[in-house]
Scaffold this motif. Structure first.
Motif, PDB file in Angstrom:
ATOM      1  N   ASP A 312       0.831  -1.212   0.000  1.00 59.14           N
ATOM      2  CA  ASP A 312       0.000   0.000   0.000  1.00 59.14           C
ATOM      3  C   ASP A 312       0.859   1.253   0.000  1.00 59.14           C
ATOM      4  OD1 ASP A 312      -2.268  -1.550   0.023  1.00 59.14           O
ATOM      5  OD2 ASP A 312      -2.540  -1.437   2.194  1.00 59.14           O
ATOM      6  N   TYR A 315       2.124   1.835  -3.488  1.00 58.24           N
ATOM      7  CA  TYR A 315       1.067   2.450  -4.300  1.00 58.24           C
ATOM      8  C   TYR A 315       1.004   3.954  -4.034  1.00 58.24           C
ATOM      9  CZ  TYR A 315      -1.454  -1.586  -6.294  1.00 58.24           C
ATOM     10  OH  TYR A 315      -1.827  -2.674  -7.036  1.00 58.24           O
ATOM     11  N   ILE A 327      -1.133   2.282 -11.803  1.00 55.67           N
ATOM     12  CA  ILE A 327      -0.199   1.388 -11.102  1.00 55.67           C
ATOM     13  C   ILE A 327      -0.927   0.092 -10.780  1.00 55.67           C
ATOM     14  CG2 ILE A 327       1.344   1.148  -9.110  1.00 55.67           C
ATOM     15  CD1 ILE A 327       0.896   4.299  -8.798  1.00 55.67           C
ATOM     16  N   ASN A 328      -0.274  -1.020 -11.023  1.00 59.37           N
ATOM     17  CA  ASN A 328      -0.834  -2.316 -10.657  1.00 59.37           C
ATOM     18  C   ASN A 328       0.298  -3.205 -10.141  1.00 59.37           C
ATOM     19  OD1 ASN A 328      -2.679  -4.421 -10.354  1.00 59.37           O
ATOM     20  ND2 ASN A 328      -2.187  -5.251 -12.368  1.00 59.37           N
ATOM     21  N   ILE A 347       5.554  -4.751 -10.689  1.00 58.24           N
ATOM     22  CA  ILE A 347       4.888  -3.453 -10.567  1.00 58.24           C
ATOM     23  C   ILE A 347       4.716  -2.879 -11.970  1.00 58.24           C
ATOM     24  CG2 ILE A 347       4.967  -1.167  -9.517  1.00 58.24           C
ATOM     25  CD1 ILE A 347       6.857  -2.307  -7.405  1.00 58.24           C
ATOM     26  N   ARG A 474      -3.243   9.027   0.981  1.00 51.83           N
ATOM     27  CA  ARG A 474      -3.734   8.513  -0.294  1.00 51.83           C
ATOM     28  C   ARG A 474      -5.202   8.852  -0.524  1.00 51.83           C
ATOM     29  NH1 ARG A 474      -3.221   2.162  -2.229  1.00 51.83           N
ATOM     30  NH2 ARG A 474      -3.848   2.482  -4.395  1.00 51.83           N
TER      31      ARG A 474
END
Length: 773
Positions: A312, A315, A327-328, A347, A474
């Motif tokens: 997290d 991310y 982003i994945n 990533i 975030r």
């Protein structure tokens, strides 16, 4: 006109569009036994069918609007009226029964196992209407008396029980299934942060042991062993042990052809670059971002245990890179080595546009001052291939202090502004360790600005430079800004004849506000809210009942310059130190604002706001700079007054042309309460009460009655009331407020206008964008 429209709406039958044989659902009520702490408002969202919305609790304005339409839906005005209004809600017995079941299940989930819900219907066939009453009998709640744990995996048990003081469940609580689900989620998050990549909350169950005719519950938490992939088990994958995972490799893919299978989405002609502990696979010859920029934002470390928190955090950190569009992160298991399970972290990144130019045409409104502007903005999102953001803005605005657009070209209400800045997606400061920079979530900004203002009374130029840090979570619920250095030079190259002599003929303190001065400040701002992002759901209810936000800021100016001036024994000019012949300001200022909204249901809410502020000049200053002082009135203040027409204290404004200069202060107090109700279509109504004022901390000659005194300030709090109409277009909200004076603290004016109101004297109309708080 209002009476005519109201009469027209009410003249239409509420059942005009109700088919024969059907009935309008006229009213729905939930009545809960007084013997429990269950609130009927908490159960409303479980109803499957509710009546047409009532404005102020009695007027079905949306239904009335719909009923103005004729039966011929091919005509445009009929379709338009139906879109504005709301179709009649036709009673459905199946939905009523479904609501009864939903209400009972909600109570069972809260711990009321013996709950019962009865339905009473009151039909009026002659009027084609029906009312439904849900009579809720929760009974007594089952309560947890003890909590035991059945965890065969000793390592998992040790991790879970180590932080048992942080559990959400404790003896004495209701047997609330929502709380049990929250506990499952909490424990799962802890274990996944400790390396248990394959762990999910489905492994956690609760067993409730209840005795017959007893409300006491013995609760046992069971964490089951992992599911076996096959009928056999290995020495490292036993039936009682969950596996921990380590990170094997971290691989960035900047040009993947899809977000699917990691191995299949890597281009055949990929170019791989290794940097420190990561590998970067470029899908094309365009190495648009340096590996070092990606490594700085990666918290997934090879050789370390898997952590959902690290994923997290990665991310969140990568999202700071403006050149990155999406982003994945995918975790791919790899063969075991030395009995340790490992994961490859892929990533995947997709690229944003590198540059952009935007032309902005906008209407401006600052506390009721209308205007318009034209702006040109340029952005470069990937300066030096490190996703540094270069931005430049040019803007021209026209804004009338009075809202009067006559003599548009010649009345000198214009502003020209320019700004250029660069934002680094990391914390930059000399001699700071790399580890600290990686831990910090801050972005660093450097900016230069120039602002040229023309007013009928004067021309003012403000040149500035800033070095600041920003931290944003975030979900954007928490924001912090540190203005490490913010420099402003205020220069007045010309003014109309005798302007300064008019505003302060014998008061050098106020003259300073409109003479050249220099401000070098440091400040910190903190903002926090619990408002959830649109589209998310609360744990228990779809409606967020309570929403709050708070903002606190503090700043100081001139301290460093004053210390240097004193230590170097510089000569004073007219009793003050100067920098390049210009006096610099020295002061401290703090502000705090808190807003709270209680959503009664999806259409009605109550909002409250409280704000205070204090500015203190000292050392090299006897008065705060004009742009740092507080003002009262306007669309976001006490709305019975126009902007800069209230206060300070009991100050009586004699000349509206020049007294706005004097209507500012060093202390502010704002209090507001507002009731908001959805009307129909995009329209929303409001009723409000505002209170507040500003004061000075010194007895300035040009502001008689403005000084704050503990024994009299409460008598000088202005009060206003009013109504508002808003248009909520989701992305922005237009607000129209009419404020009326109730208590006026100004000397030589009507003290209680609420008793003897006069429309022209005591009302103020405001147009603005967004809610006042």
């Amino acid at each position: 006109m209002v009476l005519s429209v109201t009469a027209l709406l009410w003249s239409c039958s509420t059942t005009r569009h109700v088919p024969d044989g059907s009935m309008l659902l006229d009213d729905v009520r939930i009545v809960v036994d007084d013997t429990t702490d269950v609130e009927s408002a908490d159960l409303t969202n479980y109803l499957r069918q509710t009546p047409n919305h009532k404005v102020l609790g009695f007027a079905k304005l949306q239904l009335a609007t719909y009923n103005l339409s004729g039966r011929d839906s091919s005509k445009w005005y009929n379709r338009w009226l139906r879109r504005l209004g709301q179709a009649p809600v036709i009673y459905d017995a199946d939905l009523t029964d479904a609501s009864r079941r939903q209400l009972r299940q909600a109570l069972v989930n809260m711990g009321y196992m013996g709950a019962d819900v009865e339905v009473d219907t009151i039909a009026r066939p002659d009027k084609k209407k029906i009312s439904v009453n849900y009579r809720v009998h929760p009974g007594q709640a089952h309560r947890i008396t003890s909590i035991a744990y059945d965890i065969p995996d000793t390592t998992v048990a040790r991790l879970v029980l180590r932080d048992s003081v942080m559990f959400t469940l404790s003896p004495g609580d209701h047997l609330d299934r929502n709380a049990l689900e929250e506990e499952r989620t909490l424990i799962t998050a802890r274990l996944r942060n400790a390396g248990y990549y394959a762990f999910s909350k489905e492994y956690i169950n609760f067993i409730a042991d209840t005795a017959e005719n007893s409300l006491d519950v013995g609760l046992t938490m069971v964490i089951r062993p992992p599911k076996q992939a096959s009928g056999t088990q290995t020495a490292t994958d036993t039936a009682t042990t969950h596996s921990r995972y380590e990170i094997n490799r971290v691989i960035f893919v900047t040009g993947a052809t899809s977000m699917g299978n990691p191995l299949q989405s890597i281009p055949a002609n990929a170019d791989t670059v290794t940097y420190r502990n990561i590998s970067v696979i470029y899908g094309s010859s365009d190495h648009y971002i340096l590996p070092s920029a990606l490594e700085e934002k990666c918290f997934i470390q090879p050789g370390k245990r898997y952590s959902a928190w690290a994923v997290d955090r990665t991310y969140e950190a990568l999202a700071q890179l403006g050149i990155i569009k999406s982003i994945n992160i995918e975790m791919v298991p790899v063969p075991e080595l030395d009995g340790v399970k490992r994961l490859d972290a892929y990533i995947f990144l997709s690229r944003n546009k590198k540059q952009g130019v935007t032309l902005e045409l906008e209407g401006t409104n600052s506390e009721g001052d209308f205007g318009f502007g034209v702006g040109l903005a340029y952005q470069h999102r990937n300066l030096a291939h490190r996703s540094n953001l270069l931005s430049a803005k040019l803007r021209v605005n026209y804004e009338s202090l009075s809202g009067n657009l006559s003599n548009l070209i010649n009345d000198r209400y214009t502003e020209y502004a320019g700004e250029v800045g660069i934002t680094f997606p990391k914390f930059l400061f000399p001699f700071v360790s790399r580890s600290f920079k990686l831990r910090s979530k801050a972005t660093t900004e450097f900016a230069l600005s120039f602002n040229y203002q023309e007013r009928p009374e004067y021309t003012r130029i403000i040149a500035g430079a800033a070095w600041k840090y920003k931290w944003n979570t975030r979900d954007n619920r928490e924001r912090r800004t540190l203005d490490l250095v913010d420099i402003n030079y205020v220069y007045l190259p010309e003014s109309t004849i005798d302007f300064i002599n008019q505003i302060a003929p014998s008061n050098p303190l106020l003259r300073y506000s409109y003479e050249d001065h220099f401000i070098m400040r440091t400040g910190y701002t903190y903002y926090r809210t619990n408002k959830r992002i649109a589209g998310t759901q609360l744990r228990r209810y779809s409606l967020q009942r309570s929403v709050y936000s708070l903002r606190a800021s503090v700043e100081t100016a001139g301290n460093l310059l004053y210390a240097v001036s004193s230590l170097s024994k510089m000569k004073r000019h007219n009793g003050v130190y100067t920098l390049f012949g210009i006096q610099y300001s020295q002061y401290a200022k703090a502000e705090f604002d808190y807003s709270y909204t209680r959503n009664l249901n999806t259409r009605h809410s109550l909002s409250f706001h409280a704000g205070v502020g204090l500015g203190v000049p000292y050392g090299n200053s006897r008065v705060l700079p004009f742009e740092k002082r507080f003002y009262a009135g306007g669309a976001n203040g006490v709305r019975g007054w126009g902007v800069r027409t209230l206060g300070p204290g009991s100050f009586d404004s004699k000349n509206s042309v020049t007294d706005f200069i004097n209507q500012c202060g060093d202390i502010r107090l704002d209090l507001s309460a507002e009731y908001r109700a959805k009307l129909f279509w995009v329209f929303e109504g409001a009723m409000f009460v505002d209170a507040g004022n500003i004061w000075t901390i010194h007895n300035y000659e040009n502001q008689p009655g403005g000084m704050f005194r503990f024994d009299t300030f409460w008598k000088q709090i202005a009060v206003a009331y009013g109504v508002g109409l808003r248009m909520d277009f989701s992305y922005f909200l237009l607000r129209f407020d009419l404020g009326v004076k109730a208590h006026n603290p100004a000397n030589n004016q009507e003290r209680w206008p609420i008793i003897h109101p006069r429309w022209k004297r005591d009302t103020s109309f405001h147009f603005s964008v967004g809610y006042p708080f």
